[in-house]
Design an enzyme around this catalytic site. Sequence first.
Site, PDB file in Angstrom:
ATOM      1  N   GLN A 224       9.811 -23.277  69.686  1.00  0.00           N
ATOM      2  CA  GLN A 224      10.846 -23.427  70.711  1.00  0.00           C
ATOM      3  C   GLN A 224      11.112 -22.112  71.434  1.00  0.00           C
ATOM      4  OE1 GLN A 224      13.164 -26.302  67.593  1.00  0.00           O
ATOM      5  NE2 GLN A 224      14.450 -25.549  69.222  1.00  0.00           N
ATOM      6  N   ARG A 371      20.042 -29.211  65.901  1.00  0.00           N
ATOM      7  CA  ARG A 371      20.714 -29.713  67.111  1.00  0.00           C
ATOM      8  C   ARG A 371      22.150 -29.192  67.197  1.00  0.00           C
ATOM      9  NH1 ARG A 371      19.513 -35.589  69.851  1.00  0.00           N
ATOM     10  NH2 ARG A 371      20.156 -34.938  71.899  1.00  0.00           N
ATOM     11  N   CYS A 372      22.276 -27.906  66.959  1.00  0.00           N
ATOM     12  CA  CYS A 372      23.609 -27.342  67.106  1.00  0.00           C
ATOM     13  C   CYS A 372      23.498 -25.838  67.320  1.00  0.00           C
ATOM     14  CB  CYS A 372      24.480 -27.644  65.902  1.00  0.00           C
ATOM     15  SG  CYS A 372      24.220 -26.626  64.476  1.00  0.00           S
ATOM     16  N   GLU A 742      23.397 -31.014  72.458  1.00  0.00           N
ATOM     17  CA  GLU A 742      23.722 -31.209  71.049  1.00  0.00           C
ATOM     18  C   GLU A 742      25.129 -31.764  70.807  1.00  0.00           C
ATOM     19  OE1 GLU A 742      22.761 -27.223  70.250  1.00  0.00           O
ATOM     20  OE2 GLU A 742      24.820 -26.543  70.228  1.00  0.00           O
TER      21      GLU A 742
END
Length: 788
Positions: A224, A371-372, A742
């Site tokens: 990523q 996802r945070c 998110e």
Amino acid sequence: MTTQALDEIKIGGLGSSRKRVEDDRFIRGKGNYTDDVVLPGMLHMEILRSPLPHARIKSIDTSKAWAVPGVHLVLTGEMMATRNLAWMPTLSYDTQAVLATDKVRFQGQEVACVIADDPYIAKDACELIEVDYEALPPIVNPWQGLEPDAPVIRDDKVGQDGNVIYNWEVGDKAGTDRAFEQADLVSKLELHYPRSHPSPIECCGSVADFNRATQKLTVYMTTQAPHIIRAAVAMVAELPEQMIRIISPDIGGGFGNKVPVYPGYVCSILASILLERPVKWIEDKTGNLISTGFARDIYLKGEMALRKDGKILGVRMHTDADHGAFFSDAQPSKFKIGLMHSAFAAYDIPAAHLTARGVYTNKAPGGVAYRCSFRVTEAMFFQERMVQAAAADLGIDQAEFRRMNFVRDDDFPHRTPFGFLTDSGQYAKCLDVGLKAIDYENFRKEQAEARKQGRLLGLGISTMTEPLGAGNSREYDILGIKMFDSAELKIHMTGKAILRTGAKSQGQGHETTWAQIVAHELGIPADDITVEEGDTDTAPFGMGTYASRSTPVAGAAVAMVSRKIRAKARKLAAHLLEVSEEDVEWELGRFYVRSAPQRGVSIQECAMAAYSNMPDGMEPGLENTAYYDPPNLTWPFAVYIVTVEVDRETGVWDVLRMVAVDDCGVRINPMIVEGQIMGGLTEAYAMASMQFITFDADGNCVGSNYMDYLLPSAWETPGYELHSEVVTPCPHHPIGAKGIGECAAVGGPAAFVNAVMDALEETGVRNIDMPVLPDRVWEAITYRRDVS
Ligand code: CDP
């Protein structure tokens, strides 16, 4: 809608639900993922993993593996050590074993690698490697790790005494103590947010290709953050940075799992350098589930000081985080527990104090930001579970309790109890929209009627605001690298364009939305703009995509670079129109003469002039780069409301309705935003209801495949009712956007759990830990006790 807004929708600008351009290739099977990369002479790598969670390695015999026809190389930790690569630095200033030398510290840890003609030969040869282990007692939770006689997991670290990684605190201790002295009531809650796994459908992998002749190392990999990897490879392997090219091709989901550096990447790179052939490593699902970055696994203890009229006076929080054997999650260097202290940012609370402790255990590295933003999911879950418990302790309606403690619209900018500065929001309005949508008053009546018949209905509310878009660079860095992002825009002479950014989509749709920002700023149709990300030889330096930072940072850079282009195009327009620059006005896609609006030139004509008819002394071309360092984080807000019915005989609970009100400021692409919210809510539902990776007393990972670790299918997933009517533009973002990716995964879990707890009100049970499995609910109903 204004005419300008309608014109903008036609060219796919801001607010257009433009179809995702990347989906054409994805749904036709034409995506280009790491495993699709096939290079001439490519070899394949497989990893031998430890079956034991904690054991001393007495010896490793690789002779039988070397003897297998088709095997080219067998790598062990000892060999890595000769090149100073047996250990690597982590993103949290810790170290992590690449291949174990002294001990294995979690089940599934990388012990050796085989590189062979095909993956099957490599796998078979791995099984012939003989490792003599001396088992050591495993530590499977922080409490065991904290015992005075606990074995020290990280005895490799000089000065490491015991298993504590850090003790950290933030907030106003004295002020918080005073608040508790003044309280009429203290509400307490203890929770465990269980270990979960981001579990992208595509596992991790890399294809490393070192060319001795050119000295160039090209690595295709599932990362990523390609630029960070390039810098890390340059520093750790001591290769010149310009000779390293990291390419992140299409990525099949990341969710934070593809931020860390994993041993497989390092070993494939070294193998390619040694063998001078391309080496591919593709992880299997069990490898991904047992060894790559886990999330959460944090124990929370909280106390809230309350006045009897409902005012929250202060909050005390303590967390014990189980980080596994290596502290390797990404986090801003100043904040040991990520951004856990974003808790209670939406509430007006005079004083708060957080203490946080991190502990090593014999598990795969944990704490990854699934996802945070770092640890905000845990923070919001804790906050909203505590708020519900406090409202119940006070006997105040839970919606009303939230409303009376929210930061008010005219209180911005607002300093949160832990020191962040929030800048905008309409919290009470979002709550009102949600309550109206769920028909709150009527549901409460229905619930009371149902209770008389012995049926258990419940309603759960969760609200969240989180800091999205790290940096600013003053406060946020990873390993000293400041957090900002970038965009480079080149307008070709025919008015078509190519845009590159330092972010990297893993499915979020950047190819679609970035073009929309350019269309908004320059009036060039979005379909005329190609977007590229993920290749360090072509993209400008950026920190990558995680923590919903792309829109707040890279998206802002896209707007800023477009504005630089527009400034030059204005000069070209003045030249073409033969007026001075001050007499030129701008409307979408066109400059015109203020005094004669019919005389104008399009942005495309300006582009042509940049290559064919520029004024004397002007540098030719129409391209530029912007690096954007945001003045602050963006703070989206959301309200999620769930209603459920619980079957008291079986403990099974069904979602009746779910309403989501998200305020992420200006929406670039409303359809993509809705997709992000639905995806996040589904992950929230999964965490709340079914996902469970645990470890038995012997340290065996339970949940190492999709039979045990469950992903909800369309069958289980509830329907969602989404509301977009509240829009509070971000005051400092160039187009007023806030992050969204998110939010639903962060705020959603508490709504589900709160709904079940509300249904169980008659039992007096304060908490059931996630996943709220039917047997846990049944136990709570039957024995009237908390269940963890
Ligand atoms: O960093 P990441 O891409 O995961 O998250 P994000 O910045 O929140 O964006 C997720 C997707 O939603 C991207 O395609 C964004 O461009 C889009 N988005 C949007 O259309 N409007 C917003 N206000 C925020 C995001």
